[in-house]
Design a protein around this motif. Structure first.
Motif, PDB file in Angstrom:
ATOM      1  N   THR A   1       2.362   1.921  -3.551  1.00 24.69           N
ATOM      2  CA  THR A   1       1.384   2.297  -4.570  1.00 24.69           C
ATOM      3  C   THR A   1       0.790   3.717  -4.308  1.00 24.69           C
ATOM      4  O   THR A   1       0.555   4.520  -5.063  1.00 24.69           O
TER       5      THR A   1
ATOM      6  N   VAL B   1      -3.615  -5.428  -4.163  1.00 23.14           N
ATOM      7  CA  VAL B   1      -3.565  -3.958  -4.034  1.00 23.14           C
ATOM      8  C   VAL B   1      -5.027  -3.479  -4.808  1.00 23.14           C
ATOM      9  O   VAL B   1      -5.618  -3.754  -5.487  1.00 23.14           O
TER      10      VAL B   1
ATOM     11  N   SER C   1       0.755  -1.294   0.040  1.00 21.44           N
ATOM     12  CA  SER C   1      -0.134   0.155   0.260  1.00 21.44           C
ATOM     13  C   SER C   1       0.969   1.198   0.160  1.00 21.44           C
ATOM     14  O   SER C   1       0.490   2.362  -0.495  1.00 21.44           O
TER      15      SER C   1
ATOM     16  N   SER D   1      -4.346  -2.662   0.741  1.00 17.68           N
ATOM     17  CA  SER D   1      -3.655  -3.901   0.510  1.00 17.68           C
ATOM     18  C   SER D   1      -4.063  -4.970   1.442  1.00 17.68           C
ATOM     19  O   SER D   1      -4.048  -4.729   2.679  1.00 17.68           O
TER      20      SER D   1
END
Length: 204
Positions: free
Chosen positions: A68, A102, A65, A163
């Protein structure tokens, strides 16, 4: 017939000899203590191994997470690299037993949360790169996921990067745990540089 005094002397000497004889004491103590020591030894191995893997699973979820959420936009290649780097955290344990996902979640003005895009990945045996796979049906794009969002994060008109990571753990000794268990964890972050993270240049 032996005198009573002589019998008592012999009996007393025999008792003293029995008490003083410690040749079998060590063997008896060994027989009593060894099973307990083995239980503690194998139990410690299983417990410490499970704790180590569980902590790595938490780190994988957080890394997925976090990486991203730092992007302004991602594509399949970016996500493949993110999954590869994140899943590799589990080393020296088997990375093929890790599954990661994700998801970007959109929370509308009515505080209804829906999956905007989602990707999962695993690392195949012998592979050096993660392989993207379809996400679980419960996290497919368009799915309403309001109930899984903590109330403190359910802020209207915002986005979340969610995530999750799981590991199919099988103890190396199988002394206490006779079968495998699934260790898993999740993580939530906000997009850092943009309001939302686009996928394959599709606008949010």
């Amino acid at each position: 017939m032996q005198p009573i005094a002589h019998i008592w002397r012999n009996t007393g000497q025999s008792v003293r000899d029995f008490v003083a004889d410690k040749r079998a004491l060590a063997a008896t103590e060994f027989a009593v203590i060894v099973p307990l020591m083995l239980v503690m030894f194998f139990g410690t191995i299983e417990f410490s191994s499970a704790v180590a893997v569980d902590r790595k699973v938490t780190m994988i979820a957080r890394t997925l997470s976090d990486l991203t959420s730092q992007s302004t936009g991602v594509n399949d290649g970016d996500m493949q690299d993110t999954f590869t780097a994140s899943i590799s955290i589990v080393m020296p344990y088997d990375p093929t037993l890790v599954n990661g996902t994700v998801v970007q979640i959109k929370i509308d003005s009515s505080s209804v949360a829906k999956v905007q895009w989602s990707k999962s990945a695993t690392i195949a045996n012998g592979a050096t790169q993660a392989t993207l796979t379809a996400p679980p049906s419960s996290l497919a794009p368009g799915t309403t996921v309001t109930s899984m969002i903590p109330s403190t994060l359910l802020i209207p008109s915002t986005y979340l990067i969610f995530s999750q990571a799981s590991y199919a753990y099988t103890p190396p000794v199988t002394f206490f745990l006779k079968s495998g268990i699934t260790l898993s964890d999740v993580s939530y972050t906000r997009p850092r540089q943009v309001t939302c993270v686009s996928y394959n240049n599709v606008a949010c």
